[in-house]
Design an enzyme around this catalytic site. Structure first.
Site, mmCIF file in Angstrom:
data_model
loop_
_atom_site.group_PDB
_atom_site.id
_atom_site.type_symbol
_atom_site.label_atom_id
_atom_site.label_comp_id
_atom_site.label_asym_id
_atom_site.label_seq_id
_atom_site.Cartn_x
_atom_site.Cartn_y
_atom_site.Cartn_z
ATOM 1 N N ASP A 124 1.491 -7.209 -31.490
ATOM 2 C CA ASP A 124 1.781 -6.012 -32.305
ATOM 3 C C ASP A 124 0.793 -5.290 -31.214
ATOM 4 O OD1 ASP A 124 3.504 -6.390 -33.967
ATOM 5 O OD2 ASP A 124 2.845 -8.041 -34.598
ATOM 6 N N HIS A 148 -2.122 -14.578 -35.686
ATOM 7 C CA HIS A 148 -0.805 -14.097 -36.126
ATOM 8 C C HIS A 148 -0.347 -15.568 -36.925
ATOM 9 C CE1 HIS A 148 3.591 -15.237 -35.467
ATOM 10 N NE2 HIS A 148 3.701 -13.181 -34.904
#
Length: 428
Positions: A364, A307
């Protein structure tokens, strides 16, 4: 004595105050920089080191994997609250009591009907239109049916605008998907909870009774909570900047939706599924693609791992992994794409290369898996992200207006031509 930072330019020293937040974050207040230095400014592409505002909504510490809404840990909220409670918390600052929550939900339901003429706008889009483009357009179109601007100095007017968009937005989300699938547009069921109603509006077939699956309701509720706000990201900053011009709430939200659309932001979960599809088309060998991801000379990028902000782990991913496992087990989905996803997950969690670099599956990755298992088309994934992010956008817009923040107007460092004389066209 207040702390200051000293900046020396051409032998002249200038002092600027330091601001410390409640979590001991320190910032240099440079709003007087140009004035006291005779025009010197800063440059920070992507604003990675620039605070655009002071905000009391969300605290994020990427190094330690911390995410809190209004002081509450994301872990506790996802475990103990529902999405509407979290929405109320983000927007108004405190968790609601039962009477406040019941009124909030009732008021949202009372504002959920959309002018039937909006259906004509939906009908005008071809089925090939990307759902995010449709959603941004429909959200902006609400302005035409609600032309009065929000009186931000009126608590009642602000509240009414909040419940109005929270009521109408899920309908637009459902219509966007039903248009894509060629299904009749549905107005929902006011006897249901907020998340339950979203699912029914999206999936009810015209010739069948719809039965809610509590595991899917729980998974979607958690997904929406985990996406509800994330500090000053691209779309949230867009909402605040557009709103700083005193553009209305619907217009500001529409701009935020467009910012969210990009694959580097909200489109990441769609990119995950597109990557999985590509791996399947190439034979489905997860080990091959993990090797490609580790090869610095290979252009392949492993989507859904690591991330930009969280340098240790994404706290949201830990929460939603459990929900993903529950959904897949309950639905018993036999899908080669999801099997590839589970293979990549296990490889990454046990491969020293990924473990040492903390390249764990992120939110995600898991959200894409859940949405696919639920039967939501890949192009709709970012729309679902927008549904979750809605209360955060509203909270940020409301805070910005109540704080009477100045209009957003970044500076630049000009690198173009110096003054040039105009040449007549025959001499060029």
């Amino acid at each position: 004595m207040s702390k200051t930072a000293t900046l020396e330019i051409d032998g002249k020293k200038h002092e600027f105050p330091l601001i410390t937040g409640t979590e001991n974050e320190t910032a240099i207040d440079i709003k007087s920089l140009r004035a006291v230095t005779g025009g010197v400014t800063t440059i920070d592409p992507g604003f990675k080191n620039t605070g655009s505002c002071k905000s009391a909504i969300t605290f994020l510490n990427g190094e330690e994997g911390i995410l809190r809404y209004r002081g509450y840990s994301i872990e506790e909220l996802a475990d103990k609250a529902d999405f509407l409670e979290v929405a109320y918390l983000l927007i108004f600052g405190d968790l609601p009591n039962q009477d406040q929550l019941d009124k909030f939900h009732a008021d949202i339901k009372s504002k959920s009907l959309i002018d039937d003429d909006v259906k004509k706008i939906v009908d005008a889009f071809p089925k090939s239109a990307h759902p995010m483009g449709v959603l941004a357009s429909l959200t902006s179109a609400l302005t035409a049916f609600n032309p009065a601007s929000v009186n931000v100095d009126s608590e009642e007017a602000m509240y009414n605008s909040v419940v109005k968009i929270l009521g109408k937005f899920p309908v637009l989300v459902a219509w966007t998907m039903r248009k894509k699938k060629g299904l009749p547009l549905d107005y929902g069921d006011n006897t249901l909870g907020y998340v339950e109603n979203v699912l029914k509006m999206m999936f009810k077939q015209p010739n069948e009774e719809y039965h809610l699956n509590p595991i899917l309701v729980n998974a979607l509720d958690k997904l929406l909570i985990l996406h509800a706000d994330h500090e000053q990201n691209c779309s949230t900053s867009t909402v605040r900047v557009v709103g700083s011009s005193h553009a209305g709430l619907f217009a500001s939200l529409s701009a935020g939706i467009s910012a969210l659309w990009g694959p580097l932001h909200g489109g990441a979960n769609q990119a995950v599924l597109e990557m999985l599809e590509a791996i399947k088309e190439d034979g489905g060998d997860t080990k091959k693609y993990m090797a490609k991801a580790k090869d610095k000379n290979d252009p392949f990028r492993l989507m859904g791992f690591g991330h930009r902000v969280y340098k240790n782990f994404d706290p949201r991913a830990k929460i939603i992994k459990k929900a993903a496992d529950e959904v897949l087990n309950d639905l018993g989905v036999d899908d080669p794409i999801l099997n590839i996803a589970k293979g990549l997950e296990q490889e990454a969690l046990n491969d020293d290369y990924f473990v040492q670099r903390k390249l764990y599956p992120n939110v995600d990755f898991y959200s894409g898996i859940i949405y696919r298992a639920m039967g939501i088309p890949t192009e709709m994934f970012t729309v679902m992200f927008a549904l979750g992010r809605l209360p955060g956008w509203i909270a940020q817009w409301r805070e910005m207006r109540l704080e009477k923040e100045p209009i957003g107007r970044p500076r630049q460092v000009y690198t173009g031509e110096n003054l040039r004389a105009f040449e007549p066209i025959e001499n060029r």
